[in-house]
Design a protein around this motif. Structure first.
Motif, PDB file in Angstrom:
ATOM      1  N   MET A  92      44.430  38.522  49.029  1.00  0.00           N
ATOM      2  CA  MET A  92      44.261  37.949  47.696  1.00  0.00           C
ATOM      3  C   MET A  92      42.835  38.133  47.202  1.00  0.00           C
ATOM      4  SD  MET A  92      45.067  34.146  46.201  1.00  0.00           S
ATOM      5  CE  MET A  92      46.760  34.571  45.773  1.00  0.00           C
ATOM      6  N   LEU A  93      41.868  37.943  48.084  1.00  0.00           N
ATOM      7  CA  LEU A  93      40.473  38.120  47.689  1.00  0.00           C
ATOM      8  C   LEU A  93      40.211  39.570  47.293  1.00  0.00           C
ATOM      9  CD1 LEU A  93      38.626  35.976  50.399  1.00  0.00           C
ATOM     10  CD2 LEU A  93      39.274  35.329  48.071  1.00  0.00           C
ATOM     11  N   ASP A  94      40.841  40.494  47.993  1.00  0.00           N
ATOM     12  CA  ASP A  94      40.675  41.911  47.666  1.00  0.00           C
ATOM     13  C   ASP A  94      41.266  42.234  46.293  1.00  0.00           C
ATOM     14  OD1 ASP A  94      39.438  42.336  50.092  1.00  0.00           O
ATOM     15  OD2 ASP A  94      41.235  43.102  51.092  1.00  0.00           O
ATOM     16  N   CYS A  95      42.312  41.496  45.904  1.00  0.00           N
ATOM     17  CA  CYS A  95      42.968  41.729  44.611  1.00  0.00           C
ATOM     18  C   CYS A  95      42.263  41.026  43.452  1.00  0.00           C
ATOM     19  CB  CYS A  95      44.416  41.243  44.665  1.00  0.00           C
ATOM     20  SG  CYS A  95      45.504  42.263  45.692  1.00  0.00           S
ATOM     21  N   ALA A  96      41.342  40.134  43.773  1.00  0.00           N
ATOM     22  CA  ALA A  96      40.694  39.337  42.731  1.00  0.00           C
ATOM     23  C   ALA A  96      39.976  40.201  41.705  1.00  0.00           C
ATOM     24  CB  ALA A  96      39.723  38.344  43.358  1.00  0.00           C
ATOM     25  N   ALA A  97      39.282  41.220  42.173  1.00  0.00           N
ATOM     26  CA  ALA A  97      38.515  42.072  41.257  1.00  0.00           C
ATOM     27  C   ALA A  97      39.423  42.750  40.242  1.00  0.00           C
ATOM     28  CB  ALA A  97      37.722  43.117  42.043  1.00  0.00           C
ATOM     29  N   GLU A  98      40.574  43.259  40.697  1.00  0.00           N
ATOM     30  CA  GLU A  98      41.504  43.921  39.792  1.00  0.00           C
ATOM     31  C   GLU A  98      42.093  42.924  38.793  1.00  0.00           C
ATOM     32  OE1 GLU A  98      43.601  46.683  37.772  1.00  0.00           O
ATOM     33  OE2 GLU A  98      42.011  46.986  39.258  1.00  0.00           O
ATOM     34  N   GLY A  99      42.397  41.707  39.276  1.00  0.00           N
ATOM     35  CA  GLY A  99      42.930  40.681  38.388  1.00  0.00           C
ATOM     36  C   GLY A  99      41.936  40.306  37.305  1.00  0.00           C
ATOM     37  N   ILE A 100      40.667  40.198  37.680  1.00  0.00           N
ATOM     38  CA  ILE A 100      39.620  39.871  36.711  1.00  0.00           C
ATOM     39  C   ILE A 100      39.451  41.009  35.718  1.00  0.00           C
ATOM     40  CG2 ILE A 100      37.120  39.539  36.467  1.00  0.00           C
ATOM     41  CD1 ILE A 100      37.234  37.978  39.129  1.00  0.00           C
ATOM     42  N   CYS A 102      41.622  43.219  34.791  1.00  0.00           N
ATOM     43  CA  CYS A 102      42.775  43.284  33.897  1.00  0.00           C
ATOM     44  C   CYS A 102      42.694  42.225  32.806  1.00  0.00           C
ATOM     45  CB  CYS A 102      44.057  43.117  34.709  1.00  0.00           C
ATOM     46  SG  CYS A 102      45.571  43.143  33.711  1.00  0.00           S
ATOM     47  N   ASN A 103      42.324  41.008  33.177  1.00  0.00           N
ATOM     48  CA  ASN A 103      42.274  39.916  32.202  1.00  0.00           C
ATOM     49  C   ASN A 103      41.082  40.010  31.264  1.00  0.00           C
ATOM     50  OD1 ASN A 103      44.468  37.694  32.657  1.00  0.00           O
ATOM     51  ND2 ASN A 103      43.893  38.381  34.705  1.00  0.00           N
ATOM     52  N   LEU A 104      40.057  40.772  31.660  1.00  0.00           N
ATOM     53  CA  LEU A 104      38.905  40.965  30.794  1.00  0.00           C
ATOM     54  C   LEU A 104      39.074  42.165  29.871  1.00  0.00           C
ATOM     55  CD1 LEU A 104      35.826  40.303  33.134  1.00  0.00           C
ATOM     56  CD2 LEU A 104      36.739  38.815  31.349  1.00  0.00           C
ATOM     57  N   ASP A 105      40.072  43.002  30.165  1.00  0.00           N
ATOM     58  CA  ASP A 105      40.311  44.169  29.336  1.00  0.00           C
ATOM     59  C   ASP A 105      40.690  43.738  27.918  1.00  0.00           C
ATOM     60  OD1 ASP A 105      40.961  47.123  28.988  1.00  0.00           O
ATOM     61  OD2 ASP A 105      42.861  46.187  28.449  1.00  0.00           O
ATOM     62  N   PRO A 106      39.985  44.220  26.901  1.00  0.00           N
ATOM     63  CA  PRO A 106      40.254  43.771  25.522  1.00  0.00           C
ATOM     64  C   PRO A 106      41.699  43.992  25.082  1.00  0.00           C
ATOM     65  CG  PRO A 106      38.190  44.995  25.636  1.00  0.00           C
ATOM     66  CD  PRO A 106      38.846  45.161  26.961  1.00  0.00           C
ATOM     67  N   LYS A 107      42.294  45.104  25.470  1.00  0.00           N
ATOM     68  CA  LYS A 107      43.677  45.377  25.075  1.00  0.00           C
ATOM     69  C   LYS A 107      44.630  44.389  25.729  1.00  0.00           C
ATOM     70  CE  LYS A 107      43.309  50.311  24.067  1.00  0.00           C
ATOM     71  NZ  LYS A 107      43.843  51.666  24.384  1.00  0.00           N
ATOM     72  N   PHE A 171      42.330  32.731  35.996  1.00  0.00           N
ATOM     73  CA  PHE A 171      42.530  34.122  35.610  1.00  0.00           C
ATOM     74  C   PHE A 171      42.962  34.254  34.148  1.00  0.00           C
ATOM     75  CE2 PHE A 171      42.561  34.789  40.193  1.00  0.00           C
ATOM     76  CZ  PHE A 171      41.907  36.002  40.301  1.00  0.00           C
ATOM     77  N   GLU A 172      43.911  33.434  33.717  1.00  0.00           N
ATOM     78  CA  GLU A 172      44.401  33.544  32.350  1.00  0.00           C
ATOM     79  C   GLU A 172      43.330  33.150  31.328  1.00  0.00           C
ATOM     80  OE1 GLU A 172      48.060  31.455  31.867  1.00  0.00           O
ATOM     81  OE2 GLU A 172      49.028  32.480  33.546  1.00  0.00           O
ATOM     82  N   PHE A 193      34.857  33.800  41.731  1.00  0.00           N
ATOM     83  CA  PHE A 193      36.300  33.602  41.877  1.00  0.00           C
ATOM     84  C   PHE A 193      36.689  33.641  43.346  1.00  0.00           C
ATOM     85  CE2 PHE A 193      39.044  33.997  37.914  1.00  0.00           C
ATOM     86  CZ  PHE A 193      38.062  33.549  37.059  1.00  0.00           C
ATOM     87  N   ARG A 194      36.163  34.584  44.082  1.00  0.00           N
ATOM     88  CA  ARG A 194      36.478  34.702  45.509  1.00  0.00           C
ATOM     89  C   ARG A 194      36.023  33.462  46.274  1.00  0.00           C
ATOM     90  NH1 ARG A 194      34.716  41.065  46.214  1.00  0.00           N
ATOM     91  NH2 ARG A 194      36.795  41.966  45.773  1.00  0.00           N
ATOM     92  N   ARG A 195      34.872  32.925  45.910  1.00  0.00           N
ATOM     93  CA  ARG A 195      34.377  31.716  46.569  1.00  0.00           C
ATOM     94  C   ARG A 195      35.300  30.531  46.301  1.00  0.00           C
ATOM     95  NH1 ARG A 195      27.811  31.690  45.438  1.00  0.00           N
ATOM     96  NH2 ARG A 195      27.302  33.503  46.742  1.00  0.00           N
TER      97      ARG A 195
END
Length: 212
Positions: A92-100, A102-107, A171-172, A193-195
């Motif tokens: 889950m911690l490894d996936c955190a960066a991708e989740g962030i 994605c949610n920060l992507d303007p589109k 995340f949302e 987020f990871r912390r």
């Protein structure tokens, strides 16, 4: 007609056309809003006739339902992968960066907020969004419960539900923050987020979170 009605797809061509429509509609909803985007605009963006659009989707509500369903499938698949990992927390911690990211992507953020805004006005869309959210929360709760058991904690549903809501809100909430503050430090956010995730997964539940 139900907002979730869609025509059956003749695989794989039908699936490709359906995905083409959803991608075009997502762009139109982001750029013009749900009410500002017309079927004519979506058909032009998708490069097909309005008749083809209606072959797969009864209306714009059905298109939103399909977009929500597509996102739900991705979340459920990810949650299942995490639960099957050798080290669930680390996965889950490894996936955190991708989740962030994605949610920060303007589109992505723009589309999420447009769908939520329409759900606040449209009961049919609200139902679709809420049903998908319940399924998503259930799967994520199973994932967090698995991680908590590995760390030696046996929690009641209230604790797991609170943990699930906390992480989902983190995340949302980035979708709104990305628009209000486009200069967010993604690297620092990922670290924090990871912390937070590591702490809430590993620590024992407090008395305040236990049922009376």
């Amino acid at each position: 007609m139900s907002a979730t009605h869609t025509a059956p797809c003749d695989h794989p061509r039908g699936e490709a056309r359906r995905a083409q429509i959803l991608d075009a509609a997502a762009d139109c909803f982001r750029n013009h809003g749900f009410h500002g985007a017309s079927i004519a605009q979506i058909s032009k963006s998708a490069g097909m006739s309005a008749g083809h659009i209606y072959h797969y989707f009864a209306n714009k509500e059905a298109i939103i339902a399909a977009i929500v369903e597509r996102d739900l499938e991705r979340i459920l698949s990810l949650a299942a992968e995490l639960r099957s990992a050798g080290n669930v927390l680390q996965a889950m911690l490894d996936c955190a960066a991708e989740g962030i990211r994605c949610n920060l992507d303007p589109k992505s953020a723009g589309l999420q907020l447009e769908i939520v805004a329409e759900a606040a006005r449209n009961p049919d869309v609200a139902s679709v969004v809420q049903v998908a959210d319940r399924q998503s929360r259930k799967s994520l709760a199973e994932t967090f419960s698995t991680m908590r058991r590995i760390h030696g904690h046996t929690d009641d549903e209230q604790v797991v539900a609170a943990l699930t809501e906390l992480v989902a809100a983190m995340f949302e909430g980035l979708a709104i923050r990305s628009i209000r503050n486009p200069d967010l430090d993604e690297t620092m956010l990922t670290t924090m987020f990871r912390r937070v995730i590591s702490k809430v997964v590993a620590e024992a539940p407090t008395d305040e979170l236990r049922r009376p």
